[in-house]
Scaffold this motif. Structure first.
Motif, short mmCIF file in Angstrom:
data_model
loop_
_atom_site.label_atom_id
_atom_site.label_comp_id
_atom_site.label_asym_id
_atom_site.label_seq_id
_atom_site.Cartn_x
_atom_site.Cartn_y
_atom_site.Cartn_z
N ILE A 1 -6.42 -3.31 -7.20
CA ILE A 1 -5.02 -3.52 -6.77
C ILE A 1 -4.77 -5.00 -6.49
CG2 ILE A 1 -3.37 -3.02 -4.93
CD1 ILE A 1 -4.67 -0.24 -4.70
N SER A 2 -5.71 -5.68 -5.81
CA SER A 2 -5.56 -7.10 -5.49
C SER A 2 -5.46 -7.94 -6.77
CB SER A 2 -6.73 -7.59 -4.64
OG SER A 2 -6.79 -6.88 -3.41
N TRP A 3 -6.32 -7.64 -7.73
CA TRP A 3 -6.28 -8.39 -9.00
C TRP A 3 -4.95 -8.19 -9.69
CZ3 TRP A 3 -5.87 -6.44 -13.98
CH2 TRP A 3 -6.01 -7.38 -15.01
N LYS A 4 -4.44 -6.98 -9.65
CA LYS A 4 -3.17 -6.68 -10.32
C LYS A 4 -2.02 -7.42 -9.66
CE LYS A 4 -0.74 -4.45 -13.42
NZ LYS A 4 -0.91 -4.78 -14.84
N LEU A 5 -2.05 -7.45 -8.30
CA LEU A 5 -0.99 -8.16 -7.58
C LEU A 5 -1.02 -9.66 -7.88
CD1 LEU A 5 -1.14 -6.37 -4.08
CD2 LEU A 5 0.66 -6.18 -5.82
N LEU A 6 -2.20 -10.26 -7.89
CA LEU A 6 -2.32 -11.68 -8.21
C LEU A 6 -1.85 -11.98 -9.62
CD1 LEU A 6 -5.76 -12.54 -6.53
CD2 LEU A 6 -3.46 -13.27 -5.80
N SER A 7 -2.18 -11.08 -10.52
CA SER A 7 -1.77 -11.26 -11.92
C SER A 7 -0.25 -11.21 -12.05
CB SER A 7 -2.42 -10.21 -12.80
OG SER A 7 -1.99 -10.34 -14.13
N ILE B 1 -9.46 -1.16 -4.17
CA ILE B 1 -8.80 -2.28 -3.48
C ILE B 1 -8.88 -3.54 -4.32
CG2 ILE B 1 -8.95 -3.78 -1.46
CD1 ILE B 1 -9.87 -1.31 0.15
N LEU B 2 -10.05 -3.81 -4.89
CA LEU B 2 -10.19 -5.00 -5.74
C LEU B 2 -9.28 -4.93 -6.96
CD1 LEU B 2 -14.07 -5.54 -5.61
CD2 LEU B 2 -12.30 -6.96 -4.55
N LYS C 1 1.94 -11.87 -9.64
CA LYS C 1 2.53 -13.04 -8.99
C LYS C 1 2.48 -14.26 -9.90
CE LYS C 1 2.27 -15.84 -4.84
NZ LYS C 1 1.55 -16.12 -3.57
#
Length: 352
Positions: free
Chosen positions: A18-24, A15-16, A26
């Motif tokens: 995936i979240s980091w990848k999404l923020l990157s 989960i962490l 964006k």
């Protein structure tokens, strides 16, 4: 139990990640979509060059014409109008009879007064001689003398009334108004007609404080009218108001010779052109180059392809041009259109 903790740890790590990848992703999209500032944009403007011209300054004012003289013809005595030998629009001469009042009763009264004067004069002479011989009293002589003088005054008054019954035009001109008709009874002071003299006409215009100090009484001016576009009339300044009105304008009156084929009528709108010499060359720019009012005038000057704001002091406005007394030099390039998009230091592109 140990296996369960390992599974939870793996899921949390996924989960962490995936979240980091999404923020990157964006952040990358925001950077990509961020508008790029283009520091090379230039505002298109039109310009003109400040000119130095000979100091023969002219300015035009619009006014309306009024007659040089207007006189109301009044009855100076009461009576019946026997004759009224004029109509509207008739040309009349000074001294021409305009009205004749009935004087028959006045003539009868004058005859009576004349008879009484003759009788009283004889009585006065007789009693004066009797007084010398002490055959009459001084009181009787004084009484007859008083009656004699009263009749003389009455006769003089009647003669004036008879003379006043013939009413004459006070000036050369044209009948502009007819207030009564023949056969009417009029009282003393009643208006009979209006005579206007259009051999000269007066144009009244308003000048600003700056303009009025450039002219003098007697100065020559040129006048034109739309009704005769090919004709120029000569005029002279005959009056300059010594006091400004509520708007700080000064009334100026121009007298125009109005003879010949192209005579002007009262009420016609005219253009009055004033000219004066400044005695030196002056700087002028188009009126539309100003960005503020004349009292707080400023312009944009183009220097090194940038707009630079300058405060200026203005003078007279003439035919779309305005005099610049301070703030500019001959050869400066000033913006005449497009100022609304400018501020200090804005890059500009001069339109060809």
């Amino acid at each position: 139990m140990k296996r369960r903790y390992i599974t939870i740890a793996i899921i949390a790590g996924i989960i962490l990640l995936i979240s980091w990848k999404l923020l990157s992703n964006k952040k990358q999209l925001n950077e990509k979509n961020k508008p790029v500032l283009n520091t090379n944009i230039r505002v298109p403007v039109s310009v003109t060059v400040v000119k130095s011209v000979p100091g023969n300054i002219s300015f035009r004012k619009t006014g309306s014409l009024s007659p040089f003289k207007t006189v109301k013809v009044l009855a100076t005595t009461s009576g019946l109008l026997l004759r009224l030998p004029f109509e509207l629009g008739d040309a009349v001469q000074q001294g021409q009879t305009l009205a004749l009042l009935d004087t028959r009763l006045l003539n009868i009264d004058l005859q009576k007064a004349t008879t009484n004067i003759t009788k009283l004069k004889n009585d006065l002479d007789t009693y004066t001689d009797l007084l010398k011989g002490h055959a009459a009293t001084q009181e009787k002589v004084n009484e007859i003398r008083q009656q004699y003088l009263a009749e003389l005054n009455q006769a003089d008054r009647l003669r004036r009334q008879i003379n006043d019954a013939t009413i004459q035009s006070p000036l050369n001109g044209i009948i502009a108004a007819k207030a009564v008709e023949q056969g009417a009874y009029v009282n003393s002071g009643a208006e009979l007609a209006t005579v206007v003299n259009l051999s000269k006409v007066k144009a009244q215009v308003n000048l600003t404080e700056t303009e009025v100090y450039k002219i003098k009484t007697g100065n020559h001016v040129s006048i034109t009218a739309d009704v005769y576009p090919d004709v120029t009339y000569d005029g002279n300044i005959s009056f300059i108001s010594p006091q400004a009105d509520a708007t700080h304008n000064y009334l100026v009156e121009v007298t125009i010779t109005n003879t010949g084929r192209n005579m002007l009528r009262a009420g016609t709108f005219v253009n009055v052109d004033f000219v004066y010499s400044a005695g030196h060359d002056i700087l002028v720019i188009p009126r539309e180059a100003l960005t503020e009012s004349i009292q707080q005038a400023s312009v944009y000057v183009v220097q090194q392809q940038q707009a630079v704001r300058r405060q200026v002091k203005t003078g007279l406005e003439m035919n779309g041009q305005i005099e610049i007394r301070n703030g500019l030099s001959a050869g400066d390039t000033v913006v005449t259109s497009g100022q609304i998009n400018l501020k200090e230091g804005t890059a500009v592109n001069i339109a060809k």
